[in-house]
Write a protein that holds these residues in place. Structure first.
Motif, PDB file in Angstrom:
ATOM      1  N   GLY A 126      81.712 155.723  87.674  1.00 12.32           N
ATOM      2  CA  GLY A 126      82.510 156.567  86.793  1.00 12.32           C
ATOM      3  C   GLY A 126      83.826 155.919  86.386  1.00 12.32           C
ATOM      4  O   GLY A 126      84.425 156.307  85.379  1.00 12.32           O
ATOM      5  N   ALA A 127      84.257 154.908  87.132  1.00 11.83           N
ATOM      6  CA  ALA A 127      85.488 154.192  86.770  1.00 11.83           C
ATOM      7  C   ALA A 127      85.299 153.377  85.498  1.00 11.83           C
ATOM      8  O   ALA A 127      86.276 153.003  84.843  1.00 11.83           O
ATOM      9  N   ILE A 128      84.062 153.104  85.129  1.00 14.35           N
ATOM     10  CA  ILE A 128      83.752 152.349  83.914  1.00 14.35           C
ATOM     11  C   ILE A 128      83.849 153.256  82.681  1.00 14.35           C
ATOM     12  O   ILE A 128      84.201 152.794  81.596  1.00 14.35           O
ATOM     13  N   THR A 129      83.566 154.530  82.865  1.00  8.43           N
ATOM     14  CA  THR A 129      83.504 155.480  81.750  1.00  8.43           C
ATOM     15  C   THR A 129      84.771 155.475  80.892  1.00  8.43           C
ATOM     16  O   THR A 129      84.666 155.431  79.659  1.00  8.43           O
ATOM     17  N   PRO A 130      85.972 155.507  81.469  1.00  9.36           N
ATOM     18  CA  PRO A 130      87.173 155.519  80.626  1.00  9.36           C
ATOM     19  C   PRO A 130      87.356 154.262  79.767  1.00  9.36           C
ATOM     20  O   PRO A 130      88.017 154.324  78.731  1.00  9.36           O
TER      21      PRO A 130
END
Length: 121
Positions: free
Chosen positions: A94-98
């Motif tokens: 989820g850290a990739i999503t932004p």
């Protein structure tokens, strides 16, 4: 690059992934995972439609393809990270999503800048 064709492929993929989410993963996905899938699919649809418009503007010679590239790469990163987490990737994904979200924002801002500069728009 034919951005209208790419937009159409994005929209077809959004329909297929939306259907898969509604029918294929519903049996094993948690409500949180279903929300991730739904968000990813919504963003695919919205940005596919946006790319369709940008593709038209590119064909008319009103803007260049920079915004399209930023949005396309952004939506791929954004949606892929959410789809991956839904299918079992670790939550740190989820850290990739932004990163994808930021690229989409930059792409839309780039288009706004190009529109302000263009005497045709």
């Amino acid at each position: 690059m034919n951005w209208i064709a790419i937009a159409a492929l994005n929209l077809a993929l959004a329909v297929a992934l939306g259907a898969f989410g509604a029918h294929g993963i519903k049996s094993f996905a948690s409500p949180e995972q279903m929300a991730w899938w739904h968000t990813a699919t919504q963003y695919y649809f919205y940005h596919g439609l946006g790319l369709l418009v940008i593709g038209y503007l590119i064909k008319q010679g009103m803007v260049n393809s920079t915004a399209a590239w930023l949005i396309q790469v952004g939506v791929l990163i954004f949606a892929a990270s959410l789809y991956a987490m839904t299918l079992g990737a670790p939550r740190w994904f989820g850290a990739i999503t932004p990163i994808g979200g930021s690229l989409m924002v930059i792409g839309w801002l780039w288009l706004a800048f190009a529109a302000f500069k263009s005497p045709q728009l």
